[in-house]
Design a protein around this motif. Structure first.
Motif, PDB file in Angstrom:
ATOM      1  N   GLU A 154       0.825  -1.212   0.000  1.00 25.87           N
ATOM      2  CA  GLU A 154       0.000   0.000   0.000  1.00 25.87           C
ATOM      3  C   GLU A 154       0.856   1.257   0.000  1.00 25.87           C
ATOM      4  OE1 GLU A 154      -0.089  -2.392   2.225  1.00 25.87           O
ATOM      5  OE2 GLU A 154      -0.043  -1.681   4.291  1.00 25.87           O
TER       6      GLU A 154
ATOM      7  N   ALA B 243       7.176  -5.292   4.929  1.00 25.70           N
ATOM      8  CA  ALA B 243       6.787  -6.646   4.517  1.00 25.70           C
ATOM      9  C   ALA B 243       8.037  -7.459   4.181  1.00 25.70           C
ATOM     10  CB  ALA B 243       5.845  -6.587   3.320  1.00 25.70           C
TER      11      ALA B 243
ATOM     12  N   GLY C  58       8.245  -4.187  16.268  1.00 22.57           N
ATOM     13  CA  GLY C  58       8.633  -3.491  15.037  1.00 22.57           C
ATOM     14  C   GLY C  58       8.825  -2.001  15.210  1.00 22.57           C
ATOM     15  N   ILE C  59       8.326  -1.251  14.257  1.00 25.46           N
ATOM     16  CA  ILE C  59       8.387   0.208  14.351  1.00 25.46           C
ATOM     17  C   ILE C  59       6.966   0.756  14.332  1.00 25.46           C
ATOM     18  CG2 ILE C  59      10.725   0.692  13.580  1.00 25.46           C
ATOM     19  CD1 ILE C  59       9.669   0.840  10.718  1.00 25.46           C
ATOM     20  N   HIS C  60       6.841   2.017  14.652  1.00 25.20           N
ATOM     21  CA  HIS C  60       5.544   2.600  14.953  1.00 25.20           C
ATOM     22  C   HIS C  60       4.573   2.490  13.771  1.00 25.20           C
ATOM     23  CE1 HIS C  60       2.814   4.542  17.497  1.00 25.20           C
ATOM     24  NE2 HIS C  60       3.208   5.793  17.444  1.00 25.20           N
TER      25      HIS C  60
ATOM     26  N   ARG D  93       3.687  -0.096  11.955  1.00 22.32           N
ATOM     27  CA  ARG D  93       3.978  -0.969  10.807  1.00 22.32           C
ATOM     28  C   ARG D  93       3.791  -2.461  11.076  1.00 22.32           C
ATOM     29  NH1 ARG D  93       3.350   3.773   8.731  1.00 22.32           N
ATOM     30  NH2 ARG D  93       4.938   5.235   9.432  1.00 22.32           N
TER      31      ARG D  93
ATOM     32  N   ALA E 186       2.092  -4.465   8.333  1.00 25.63           N
ATOM     33  CA  ALA E 186       2.916  -4.613   7.128  1.00 25.63           C
ATOM     34  C   ALA E 186       3.974  -5.692   7.336  1.00 25.63           C
ATOM     35  CB  ALA E 186       3.563  -3.278   6.769  1.00 25.63           C
ATOM     36  N   ILE E 187       4.597  -5.685   8.495  1.00 27.03           N
ATOM     37  CA  ILE E 187       5.609  -6.710   8.794  1.00 27.03           C
ATOM     38  C   ILE E 187       4.952  -8.091   8.813  1.00 27.03           C
ATOM     39  CG2 ILE E 187       7.232  -7.564  10.547  1.00 27.03           C
ATOM     40  CD1 ILE E 187       7.576  -4.557  11.407  1.00 27.03           C
TER      41      ILE E 187
ATOM     42  N   SER F 165       2.339  -9.066   7.305  1.00 25.41           N
ATOM     43  CA  SER F 165       1.964  -9.473   5.942  1.00 25.41           C
ATOM     44  C   SER F 165       3.113 -10.230   5.271  1.00 25.41           C
ATOM     45  CB  SER F 165       1.611  -8.254   5.085  1.00 25.41           C
ATOM     46  OG  SER F 165       0.575  -7.509   5.675  1.00 25.41           O
ATOM     47  N   GLY F 166       4.328  -9.709   5.456  1.00 24.25           N
ATOM     48  CA  GLY F 166       5.503 -10.362   4.859  1.00 24.25           C
ATOM     49  C   GLY F 166       5.772 -11.715   5.490  1.00 24.25           C
TER      50      GLY F 166
ATOM     51  N   ASN G 278      -2.823   3.565   7.511  1.00 25.28           N
ATOM     52  CA  ASN G 278      -2.824   3.036   6.144  1.00 25.28           C
ATOM     53  C   ASN G 278      -2.667   1.522   6.120  1.00 25.28           C
ATOM     54  OD1 ASN G 278      -3.097   3.698   3.437  1.00 25.28           O
ATOM     55  ND2 ASN G 278      -0.887   3.608   3.083  1.00 25.28           N
ATOM     56  N   HIS G 279      -1.781   1.017   6.978  1.00 29.59           N
ATOM     57  CA  HIS G 279      -1.552  -0.440   6.979  1.00 29.59           C
ATOM     58  C   HIS G 279      -2.763  -1.187   7.530  1.00 29.59           C
ATOM     59  CE1 HIS G 279       2.333   0.972   6.021  1.00 29.59           C
ATOM     60  NE2 HIS G 279       2.561   1.454   7.219  1.00 29.59           N
TER      61      HIS G 279
ATOM     62  N   HIS H 232      -5.470  -1.248   4.700  1.00 27.93           N
ATOM     63  CA  HIS H 232      -5.081  -2.123   3.582  1.00 27.93           C
ATOM     64  C   HIS H 232      -4.883  -3.566   4.035  1.00 27.93           C
ATOM     65  CE1 HIS H 232      -4.903   0.918   0.488  1.00 27.93           C
ATOM     66  NE2 HIS H 232      -4.443   1.725   1.416  1.00 27.93           N
ATOM     67  N   GLY H 233      -4.444  -3.735   5.265  1.00 28.79           N
ATOM     68  CA  GLY H 233      -4.295  -5.090   5.797  1.00 28.79           C
ATOM     69  C   GLY H 233      -5.646  -5.783   5.853  1.00 28.79           C
TER      70      GLY H 233
ATOM     71  N   LYS I 121      -6.762  -6.464   2.204  1.00 29.00           N
ATOM     72  CA  LYS I 121      -6.013  -7.554   1.563  1.00 29.00           C
ATOM     73  C   LYS I 121      -6.361  -8.898   2.185  1.00 29.00           C
ATOM     74  CE  LYS I 121      -2.093  -4.630   0.213  1.00 29.00           C
ATOM     75  NZ  LYS I 121      -1.606  -4.951  -1.125  1.00 29.00           N
TER      76      LYS I 121
ATOM     77  N   PHE J  81      -4.998 -10.821   4.722  1.00 25.42           N
ATOM     78  CA  PHE J  81      -4.072 -11.858   5.188  1.00 25.42           C
ATOM     79  C   PHE J  81      -4.704 -12.504   6.420  1.00 25.42           C
ATOM     80  CE2 PHE J  81      -0.937  -9.366   2.853  1.00 25.42           C
ATOM     81  CZ  PHE J  81      -0.093 -10.347   2.356  1.00 25.42           C
TER      82      PHE J  81
ATOM     83  N   TYR K 211      -5.351 -13.436   1.351  1.00 24.84           N
ATOM     84  CA  TYR K 211      -4.332 -12.980   0.396  1.00 24.84           C
ATOM     85  C   TYR K 211      -3.316 -14.086   0.125  1.00 24.84           C
ATOM     86  CZ  TYR K 211      -1.067  -9.819  -1.922  1.00 24.84           C
ATOM     87  OH  TYR K 211      -0.263  -9.212  -2.839  1.00 24.84           O
TER      88      TYR K 211
END
Lengths: 621, 345
Positions: free
Chosen positions: A294, A302, B79-81, B83, B86-87, B89-90, B115-116, B119-120, B123, B125, B314
């Motif tokens: 995104e 990711a 992780g970081i603020h 995110r 997103a992490i 998802s990977g 945003n994550h 979209h998460g 998507k 996952f 996903y």
């Protein structure tokens, strides 16, 4: 029957051609076909497409001009050339945009019907001024051919509509250019037959146009001179044509495939890096997982997640996107997880010049994260070099458990050249840091994720590995356990360990060599990135003339090869041409106290060979 | 509560107990923090899933709640603020077999990581996302958050916040979340049921958990936990059952699209709205039981599963596309040579 006119044959070592026209004129295809043909013939070649910045600029306008530039030769070709020997223009706008780069006395092949009143007006020629008739082109050899009319005439028996017939005119041009350069149209005929397998009438029309163009050269009395460029003496082997972004993608697939890793590429669309995502997303049969995230940050994050789960993770972008990824890249540094980051640089700052090239992100690559966050940095020299460099970046990332940043740029990304591709069995093996055994790696049944080898490399234990459950994170970690630690001594020690870890990579990369010239020359031209081609050409020419100059080109920027300082000290002077304000110079001065002089160019355009030669001559007595 | 179908449950639960999921790290949350309860409920349901410990991973962002992974004896990443999703998802894309949990807060996933989150969810996952909502920034010591009510006086809003708060459940539904639920730290039984259902759900599960920050925003959810008030202000969603509250004295009816709180002495329970989490339109109306107004009949705050509807995840489709192409020869040498190689001798 027309009589065959006597023709003269001019032999050339190398020739630069620009095909230019409207986006809809099939310019890229024409250039691509010419490229294939001379490659098969045995020439060395370098190509560069020049698309309009707007998606669909109005037909006939200056902003709608699309170009395909190429240089081919019987000698080694390192760049798509500076000024053109031959300029092929399909309309007035294409001439106006590109004339300044045509050599004095160069050849213009113009499509006459592209110079009618309407096209002249769209190209902003005022008051019916027509360059083809007003003698403003007297310094050039101008061949104005009514390509549209002749193509229509040749295809008058065809069942195709007028629009489709007119679409064949690029094949007429190509046929004519083949004749001009003493090349056969056979390869393109095969290509057309294959491309339009299901539409034989379209195939035949294109072939007829191609042959008509070819024979027109033979029979027309206007043209009396042809060129011949002999085959080059390239090292034996199997070749293919490749552009920079394709080579990046193939390197990632190859690194994963050859080493039984799962490739995960996360990216957010950005010019000029998007083609890496496009290419990788095709290779499902290789198990490649692509993820259009995104945003840029999500793409980097990711990739970090994938790496934590054991994937060969990569993300690609251009400068603005790399800026957004900065915090995540810092996380990758402190986590010490492998990943490859590709920055296809473009003109900056900010949105800058998205479709133009620049190499001004070196400092960002080196220092564009907060805190002491050392990261290995490699730079690609040319389209084909993207393969070796990105494969090498993957190796370093995995073997040294670190994110690795690769700098490419827009010039390399879209430029193409023949590539002597390797056999898969010759690709180097990437040795994953082994899973540590039960002894030292555990303390009271708890796995120690930050135990290290002599190069400070920690093991790679993917999520899912039994008995090795562990937590990692962005907070400073205790020496071995990885637990959160605010201890001052520990932090200083960890900062030093991460720095040493990157420095140790110098022991695992080749020594720096000289590309041209010899050690101890009066002048060394030091370079990195896409300036390689222009500098290699300039230094080759000057060395051949006996000028005491040498070319040293860097692939490894962080860490530098361990012999670099010693090598540079053998030269009396060092100059560094860069498409920035002197970023490598800052590093060389800082590390070695060597007074390297910057030759800067900031025009969104690569250096020309002449500019490099001039810079060299200025430094020599 | 609906009876959750536990997807990965096996007869053998590996002999693990909640204690086995606690790491050796001292917990650094303030005494009395609602996070303790959530940690405990998660640790107590995990053994029921019967998964080997190494297959479970907790990913978090930054904030008080995001310290969570350090306290779990599983795989984990702080992780970081913003995110974490997103992490995660990977992680999930690379190894779909893993049981991936995301721990995030109202600042982490509704502000910097908004945003994550959207979209998460879109998507889809297969992630279990626990959004600890305390309506305040705790780790940075007390600024208003995207869920703080308008007018909230905090360190950064001494004259009251100007913002309209997010309604996380409505946001998640709008973002095409396939499982949307709300729980609260003080109702552990219900929270465990929600966690089990979230885990069983194939796709992104968003569980908003009201969590009391007793230091910077104490009693933010008092209305829903205080014995005096909770009966009148909490409605627990149970599949197939009528929406009733107030100790069985009141119910919700739907008048067209307008929900109304009614007195069950005047209206039969049979005429009340029957909860159906597969109905997205009704879920969207339920999500709007959010404002403390009398306009719509003083509606109580719903807890439980608002919406649940499985669709392909996903990673499932990602893997399927690869499977669909697995019959094509994947020869590296052919890939390297391209379609038009030539030979120079």
């Amino acid at each position: 029957m027309q009589k065959i006119v006597e023709k003269t044959l001019t032999k050339s070592d190398e020739v630069v051609i620009l095909f230019a026209g409207d986006s809809g004129d099939g310019i890229q295809l024409t250039g691509g076909q010419f490229t294939e043909t001379v490659e098969l013939f045995g020439n060395d070649i370098s190509t560069f497409p020049n698309y309009p910045a707007d998606i669909r600029a109005p037909i006939g306008t200056l902003s709608g001009v699309s170009g395909f530039q190429l240089k081919f030769g019987c000698v080694e070709v390192f760049t798509p050339g500076d000024k053109y020997d031959v300029l092929v223009v399909m309309n007035a706008a294409a001439l106006k945009v590109n004339l300044a780069n045509l050599k004095t006395g160069g050849v213009i092949i113009a499509n006459l019907s592209g110079f009618d009143a309407k096209n002249l007006k769209l190209a902003k020629y005022i008051d019916n001024e027509n360059p083809l008739t007003d003698h403003s082109l007297d310094g050039y050899k101008v061949h104005a051919i009514d390509i549209t009319k002749m193509t229509r005439e040749a295809l008058k028996e065809s069942s195709l509509g007028m629009k489709e017939i007119d679409r064949c005119k690029n094949m007429f041009v190509l046929g004519f250019v083949y004749w001009m350069f003493s090349q056969k149209p056979d390869n393109t005929i095969r290509f057309i037959r294959d491309k339009f397998k299901k539409k034989p009438e379209v195939a035949e029309a294109n072939i007829t146009a191609l042959k008509t163009g070819y024979h027109f050269g033979d029979t027309s009395e206007t043209f009396t001179s042809r060129f011949q460029v002999k085959a080059a003496k390239l090292p034996p082997g199997r070749y293919r044509n490749i552009n920079g972004n394709q080579a990046v993608a193939l390197a990632l697939v190859a690194a994963a495939r050859r080493n039984d890793l799962d490739l995960f590429y996360a990216s957010y669309p950005i010019t000029p890096a998007s083609d890496i995502l496009h290419e990788l997303s095709k290779h499902k049969n290789f198990g490649v997982k692509t993820f259009q995230a995104e945003d840029e940050i999500a793409a980097a994050c990711a990739a970090i997640g994938s790496s934590f789960a054991g994937g060969l993770a990569a993300t690609g972008s251009s400068g603005p996107g790399i800026a957004l990824k900065g915090e995540a890249l810092g996380l990758a540094v402190i986590l010490e997880l492998p990943m490859v980051i590709v920055n296809v640089q473009r003109g900056g700052p900010s949105t800058g010049l998205p479709t133009k090239t620049e190499q001004a992100d070196l400092m960002q690559a080196m220092f564009g994260r907060h805190g002491e966050a050392p990261m290995p940095v490699l730079a690609v020299a040319s389209p084909k070099d993207c393969f070796d460099t990105v494969y090498e970046a993957s190796r370093i990332a995995v073997e040294h458990m670190t994110p690795v940043l690769v700098l490419s740029d827009g010039y390399i990304a879209n430029g193409a050249e023949p590539w002597r591709f390797p056999a898969s069995e010759d690709l180097p093996e990437i040795k994953k840091p082994p899973l540590p055994d039960n002894g030292k790696a555990f303390r009271e049944d708890a796995y120690l994720p930050y135990i290290r080898d002599e190069n400070e490399v920690r093991p790679w234990v993917p999520v899912g590995t039994e008995k090795y459950e562990h937590r990692i994170g962005g907070l400073e970690k205790e020496l071995l356990t990885g637990n959160v630690s605010y201890d001052p001594e520990n932090h200083e020690r960890m900062v030093a360990i991460r720095a040493r870890k990157t420095e140790q990579i110098a022991g695992d990369i080749p020594q720096q060599t000289i590309n041209r010239g010899t050690e101890g020359a009066d002048l060394c031209v030091l370079s990195w990135g896409s300036t390689y081609g222009a500098i290699e050409t300039a230094v080759r020419d000057l060395v051949d003339e006996g000028v005491p100059v040498a070319h040293v080109h860097l692939r490894y920027i962080n860490p530098f090869p361990s012999n670099l300082e010693k090598l540079l000290r053998t030269f009396r002077k060092v100059i560094i041409p860069e498409m920035n304000r002197g970023q490598l110079s800052v590093m060389i001065r800082d590390r070695f106290l060597i007074d390297a002089r910057t030759v800067s160019k900031m025009k969104g355009l690569p250096f020309t060979v002449d500019e490099i030669k001039e810079a060299i001559q200025n430094e020599l007595p | 509560m609906i009876a959750p179908k536990i997807k990965k449950k096996t007869a053998d639960v590996n002999g693990l107990t909640p204690k086995d999921y606690a790491s050796d790290q001292d917990i650094r949350w303030c005494p009395g923090c609602g996070d303790y309860s959530i940690l405990k409920q998660v640790q107590s349901v995990l053994p029921e899933f019967g998964l080997p410990r190494e297959k479970t991973v907790f990913i978090s962002g930054i904030g008080c709640s995001s310290r969570y992974p350090y306290y779990m004896n599983t795989y984990g990443m702080h992780g970081i603020h913003g995110r974490a999703i997103a992490i995660a998802s990977g992680v999930k894309a690379t190894n779909p077999e893993l049981d991936v949990w995301v721990i995030t807060g109202d600042g982490d996933s509704l502000s910097i990581g908004g945003n994550h989150l959207i979209h998460g969810l879109r998507k889809n996952f297969d992630l279990n996302i626990l959004l600890f909502n305390n309506e305040i920034y705790g780790l940075t010591k007390g600024q208003y958050s995207p869920t703080s009510p308008t007018g909230k006086v905090t360190k950064s809003t001494p004259f009251g916040s100007v913002d309209t708060p997010f309604n996380p459940v409505a946001l998640a539904l709008g973002a095409e979340g396939s499982f949307v639920a709300r729980g609260i730290d003080r109702n552990p039984v219900q929270l465990r049921d929600i966690l089990k259902a979230a885990h069983a759900h194939k796709g992104a599960s968003l569980v908003e958990v009201y969590q009391n920050c007793n230091v910077f925003n104490d009693k933010a959810f008092d209305l829903f936990t205080n014995k005096e008030t909770k009966d009148d202000h909490v409605i627990n969603l149970e599949t197939g059952k009528p929406l009733t509250f107030g100790g069985g004295t009141r119910g919700i009816i739907l008048d067209g699209f307008t929900p109304q709180a009614v007195d069950l002495e005047k209206v039969s329970e049979n005429d009340c709205w029957i909860h159906d989490p597969s109905d997205k339109i009704k879920a969207s109306i339920l999500a709007r039981f959010f404002d403390y107004t009398v306009v719509r009949g003083d509606l109580p705050r719903p807890f439980g599963i608002f919406y649940q509807h499985e669709r392909p995840t996903y990673e499932e489709v990602l893997v399927q596309q690869i499977k669909d192409h697995s019959h094509e020869k994947a020869d590296l040498d052919t890939l390297l040579s391209g379609a038009n190689p030539w030979e120079i001798k």
